[in-house]
Design a protein around this motif. Structure first.
Motif, PDB file in Angstrom:
ATOM      1  N   UNK A   9       0.698  -1.121   0.094  1.00 23.74           N
ATOM      2  CA  UNK A   9      -0.088  -0.058  -0.110  1.00 23.74           C
ATOM      3  C   UNK A   9       1.046   1.315  -0.063  1.00 23.74           C
ATOM      4  N   UNK A  10       0.423   2.220  -0.776  1.00 19.91           N
ATOM      5  CA  UNK A  10       1.243   3.421  -0.927  1.00 19.91           C
ATOM      6  C   UNK A  10       0.216   4.660  -0.459  1.00 19.91           C
ATOM      7  N   UNK A  11       0.992   5.650  -0.071  1.00 16.28           N
ATOM      8  CA  UNK A  11       0.054   6.776   0.009  1.00 16.28           C
ATOM      9  C   UNK A  11       1.121   8.032  -0.489  1.00 16.28           C
ATOM     10  N   UNK A  12       0.616   8.760  -1.500  1.00 11.01           N
ATOM     11  CA  UNK A  12       0.915  10.032  -2.030  1.00 11.01           C
ATOM     12  C   UNK A  12       0.644  11.185  -1.065  1.00 11.01           C
ATOM     13  N   UNK A  13       1.188  12.034  -0.600  1.00 10.02           N
ATOM     14  CA  UNK A  13       0.749  13.051   0.352  1.00 10.02           C
ATOM     15  C   UNK A  13       1.534  14.538  -0.096  1.00 10.02           C
ATOM     16  N   UNK A  14       0.547  15.447  -0.021  1.00  3.62           N
ATOM     17  CA  UNK A  14       1.183  16.885  -0.268  1.00  3.62           C
ATOM     18  C   UNK A  14       1.240  17.379   1.162  1.00  3.62           C
ATOM     19  N   UNK A  26      -3.722  13.577   1.009  1.00  2.00           N
ATOM     20  CA  UNK A  26      -3.088  12.483   0.394  1.00  2.00           C
ATOM     21  C   UNK A  26      -4.070  11.596  -0.196  1.00  2.00           C
ATOM     22  N   UNK A  27      -3.644  10.383  -0.879  1.00  5.69           N
ATOM     23  CA  UNK A  27      -4.416   9.399  -1.598  1.00  5.69           C
ATOM     24  C   UNK A  27      -3.730   8.181  -1.206  1.00  5.69           C
ATOM     25  N   UNK A  28      -4.338   7.115  -0.916  1.00  7.53           N
ATOM     26  CA  UNK A  28      -4.204   5.804  -0.808  1.00  7.53           C
ATOM     27  C   UNK A  28      -4.275   4.911  -1.907  1.00  7.53           C
ATOM     28  N   UNK A  29      -3.274   4.051  -1.983  1.00  8.80           N
ATOM     29  CA  UNK A  29      -3.383   3.277  -3.433  1.00  8.80           C
ATOM     30  C   UNK A  29      -2.776   1.860  -3.148  1.00  8.80           C
ATOM     31  N   UNK A  30      -3.310   0.792  -3.755  1.00  9.25           N
ATOM     32  CA  UNK A  30      -2.768  -0.321  -3.815  1.00  9.25           C
ATOM     33  C   UNK A  30      -1.543  -0.604  -4.737  1.00  9.25           C
ATOM     34  N   UNK A  31      -0.312  -1.045  -4.178  1.00 13.72           N
ATOM     35  CA  UNK A  31       0.830  -1.109  -5.144  1.00 13.72           C
ATOM     36  C   UNK A  31       0.942  -2.497  -5.793  1.00 13.72           C
ATOM     37  N   UNK A  32       0.217  -3.762  -5.372  1.00 12.62           N
ATOM     38  CA  UNK A  32       0.524  -4.765  -5.928  1.00 12.62           C
ATOM     39  C   UNK A  32      -0.092  -5.076  -7.343  1.00 12.62           C
ATOM     40  N   UNK A  33      -0.846  -4.368  -7.711  1.00 10.05           N
ATOM     41  CA  UNK A  33      -1.331  -4.602  -9.454  1.00 10.05           C
ATOM     42  C   UNK A  33      -0.546  -3.608 -10.238  1.00 10.05           C
ATOM     43  N   UNK A  34      -0.610  -3.926 -11.371  1.00  3.22           N
ATOM     44  CA  UNK A  34       0.224  -3.193 -12.553  1.00  3.22           C
ATOM     45  C   UNK A  34      -0.293  -1.840 -12.813  1.00  3.22           C
ATOM     46  N   UNK A  35      -1.683  -1.522 -12.360  1.00  4.28           N
ATOM     47  CA  UNK A  35      -2.205  -0.221 -12.331  1.00  4.28           C
ATOM     48  C   UNK A  35      -2.629   0.121 -10.942  1.00  4.28           C
ATOM     49  N   UNK A  36      -2.198   1.105 -10.236  1.00  3.53           N
ATOM     50  CA  UNK A  36      -2.450   1.375  -8.941  1.00  3.53           C
ATOM     51  C   UNK A  36      -4.185   1.628  -8.753  1.00  3.53           C
ATOM     52  N   UNK A  37      -4.597   0.868  -7.717  1.00  2.00           N
ATOM     53  CA  UNK A  37      -6.144   1.076  -7.412  1.00  2.00           C
ATOM     54  C   UNK A  37      -6.042   1.777  -6.162  1.00  2.00           C
ATOM     55  N   UNK A  44      -7.243   0.694   5.577  1.00  4.96           N
ATOM     56  CA  UNK A  44      -5.891   0.578   6.451  1.00  4.96           C
ATOM     57  C   UNK A  44      -6.305   0.177   7.971  1.00  4.96           C
ATOM     58  N   UNK A  45      -5.325  -0.646   8.684  1.00  5.44           N
ATOM     59  CA  UNK A  45      -5.550  -0.983  10.059  1.00  5.44           C
ATOM     60  C   UNK A  45      -4.374  -0.360  10.792  1.00  5.44           C
ATOM     61  N   UNK A  46      -4.432  -0.126  12.106  1.00  7.09           N
ATOM     62  CA  UNK A  46      -3.167   0.206  12.790  1.00  7.09           C
ATOM     63  C   UNK A  46      -2.313  -0.938  12.704  1.00  7.09           C
ATOM     64  N   UNK A  47      -0.915  -0.745  12.371  1.00 11.18           N
ATOM     65  CA  UNK A  47       0.321  -1.640  12.503  1.00 11.18           C
ATOM     66  C   UNK A  47       0.276  -2.012  10.868  1.00 11.18           C
ATOM     67  N   UNK A  48      -0.771  -1.631  10.070  1.00 16.25           N
ATOM     68  CA  UNK A  48      -0.184  -1.828   8.410  1.00 16.25           C
ATOM     69  C   UNK A  48       1.003  -0.940   8.073  1.00 16.25           C
ATOM     70  N   UNK A  49       1.899  -1.564   7.364  1.00 14.69           N
ATOM     71  CA  UNK A  49       2.872  -0.655   6.808  1.00 14.69           C
ATOM     72  C   UNK A  49       2.619  -0.327   5.449  1.00 14.69           C
ATOM     73  N   UNK A  50       3.075   0.812   5.148  1.00 16.85           N
ATOM     74  CA  UNK A  50       2.890   1.839   3.820  1.00 16.85           C
ATOM     75  C   UNK A  50       4.190   2.319   3.587  1.00 16.85           C
ATOM     76  N   UNK A  51       4.220   2.599   2.101  1.00 16.30           N
ATOM     77  CA  UNK A  51       5.434   3.416   1.475  1.00 16.30           C
ATOM     78  C   UNK A  51       4.490   4.761   1.128  1.00 16.30           C
TER      79      UNK A  51
END
Length: 118
Positions: A9-14, A26-37, A44-51
């Motif tokens: 999971x990634x987050x882009x943030x200004x 920001x915007x939260x998106x899934x990184x595992x697919x070829x096109x981010x969703x 998201x849950x507490x303890x989740x790791x993100x980029x």
């Protein structure tokens, strides 16, 4: 980095300085697919790791934070703790905080956490 810490999971943030520390939109998106969703922040849950990709106002470049941990999620707000930050990106964050200190109250904390509205 251990395989269990690889984030899908990634987050882009200004970034912007907030009354209580760093804040951003920001915007939260899934990184595992070829096109981010785009994801709802409530996935998201507490303890989740993100980029993170942190964008600074009036700057065309971003800082890539390879590992951050979700502290909590409330409605559209996410509290993120920065865990793995390169020395270069640490310096950029310190410079941003230093330039924002004139607009922040003395009680504002800058301790490696960011509040993101997604």
């Amino acid at each position: 980095m251990p395989p269990g810490l690889l984030s899908k999971i990634g987050i882009d943030c200004m970034l912007s300085p907030g009354r209580d520390g760093l804040r951003g939109d920001g915007c939260v998106y899934e990184l595992s697919s070829s096109h981010p969703v785009i994801l709802n922040p409530e996935k998201l849950r507490p303890g989740d790791y993100v980029k993170l990709r942190l964008w600074f106002p009036e700057d065309n470049a971003y800082s890539a934070i390879e590992l951050a941990e979700v502290q909590w999620v409330k409605n559209e707000w996410i509290k993120i703790e920065l865990l793995l930050v390169s020395p270069t990106d640490q310096a950029r964050l310190r410079q941003f905080v230093a330039s924002a200190e004139n607009t922040l109250p003395a009680s504002a904390k800058m301790d490696g956490q960011i509040m993101i509205r997604a």
